[in-house]
Design an enzyme around this catalytic site. Sequence first.
Site: not given
Ligand SMILES: Cc1cc2nc3c(=O)[nH]c(=O)nc-3n(C[C@H](O)[C@H](O)[C@H](O)COP(=O)(O)OP(=O)(O)OC[C@H]3O[C@@H](n4cnc5c(N)ncnc54)[C@H](O)[C@@H]3O)c2cc1C
Length: 376
Positions: A126, A130-131, A335, A359, A361
């Site tokens: 959302e 996502g995490s 290169g 899937e 991070t």
């Molecule tokens: C091209 C693409 C395709 C995708 N396809 C799908 C899909 O089909 N269905 C779907 O549901 N989602 C999909 N996603 C979403 C994807 O799974 C999420 O972007 C991902 O899970 C990370 O969530 P976020 O982007 O909200 O990052 P955030 O959760 O906001 O994270 C930001 C940063 O903080 C870090 N972080 C967060 N929490 C912690 C913690 N507790 N400890 C340490 N570090 C942390 C993360 O690792 C990251 O580096 C897709 C994303 C992309 C870009």
Amino acid sequence: MQAMDKQAYESFRDTMRRLAVNKVAPHAAEVDRTKQPPVKSHAGLSEAGIVGLGFPEEFGGQSGDLLSQVIAVEETARVCATTGLTLMTGWAALDPLIRFGAKELIGQIVPSVAEGKTIAGWCLTEPQGGSDLPALKTRAVREGDEWVINGTKRFITNASWAEWYLVLARTGEKAYGIFMVHRNDPGLSFGKLESKMGLRGSPTADVIFENCRIPASRAIGDTTKGYEYMTVSLTISRPLIGAQALGIAQGALDEAVLYTRDRKQFGQSVSRFQMVRGMIAEMAVKVEASRSLLYRAVEAIEENPTNGRTLASMAKMLCSDTAMQVATDAVQLHGGYGYLEDYPVERMMRDAKITQIYEGTNQIQRLIIAKSVYAD
Ligand SMILES: Cc1cc2nc3c(=O)[nH]c(=O)nc-3n(C[C@H](O)[C@H](O)[C@H](O)COP(=O)(O)OP(=O)(O)OC[C@H]3O[C@@H](n4cnc5c(N)ncnc54)[C@H](O)[C@@H]3O)c2cc1C
């Protein structure tokens, strides 16, 4: 799902490689350049029965086991990571439905996806995050014979292309349900298509639910156990993302070997220089180590998905870090030409990055692994 003997897997890999080279590779650069879904590549794989691999025979699929699905994604992504994602997203998206859904609902949705006639997607992430999946805000409320869904899902692969969407939504304070929503259901709409660094042919957009009404029969299993169902399915989907990453790494390594053999500097092939050989050796070790861990994870998951969860995270993490490192080194070994769109390693390097992000991070994978190591 049916397992095969070692020789059968090897011969399946040969078949898959030929198929990918003939039916997928010719479209890979165009799919990336035009940002159009890989329709022709996907059709080539469905004609050969590969799209059905991840679905039970009873519902029009091939009942391939997880290892054969991994090999199929790996060989597809070796030449086109976007098509590899399209292939595995259908299997992952419908995994909770096949595992926990009613037969009638499975029969309504799976056969046309297994035949490659329709596409599926899954909606977990959302806008606010996502995490932290349990913090999701999308809500499903039961009203008579219907469920009414409200919320926005972000970054959804296959958004607008797919006909069916599997949606994880909150059904109570600490309860989640999983629902199958059709593209034409009232109240469903899509955001703008995102413009991405890589996987450019794979559509990514918001899926928006505004009083979206679906029949009660579209709920999967127990509507308070959606999160538990999803945890099982993520254990299956992570090795498939690992396979996509491994395919990119193998493709980049193969391209680097071909290029460094042909390219001459100082009167000889650059492949004769020790430093180049050292880089190629390290790339090859990373690819082989990643493959070993991935197949080990698959073996553990086939025995018991719950026990295989940590290995699934390890494999996803290692394969995706390998993809990024090997693709970057492959560009380096080309290169200046590696920086041009004329060579596939440029696309591979852009495609590799997302495998470390989606899937779960790789930081989230590390948290899962550490929790298991400490047993806390
Ligand atoms: C091209 C693409 C395709 C995708 N396809 C799908 C899909 O089909 N269905 C779907 O549901 N989602 C999909 N996603 C979403 C994807 O799974 C999420 O972007 C991902 O899970 C990370 O969530 P976020 O982007 O909200 O990052 P955030 O959760 O906001 O994270 C930001 C940063 O903080 C870090 N972080 C967060 N929490 C912690 C913690 N507790 N400890 C340490 N570090 C942390 C993360 O690792 C990251 O580096 C897709 C994303 C992309 C870009």
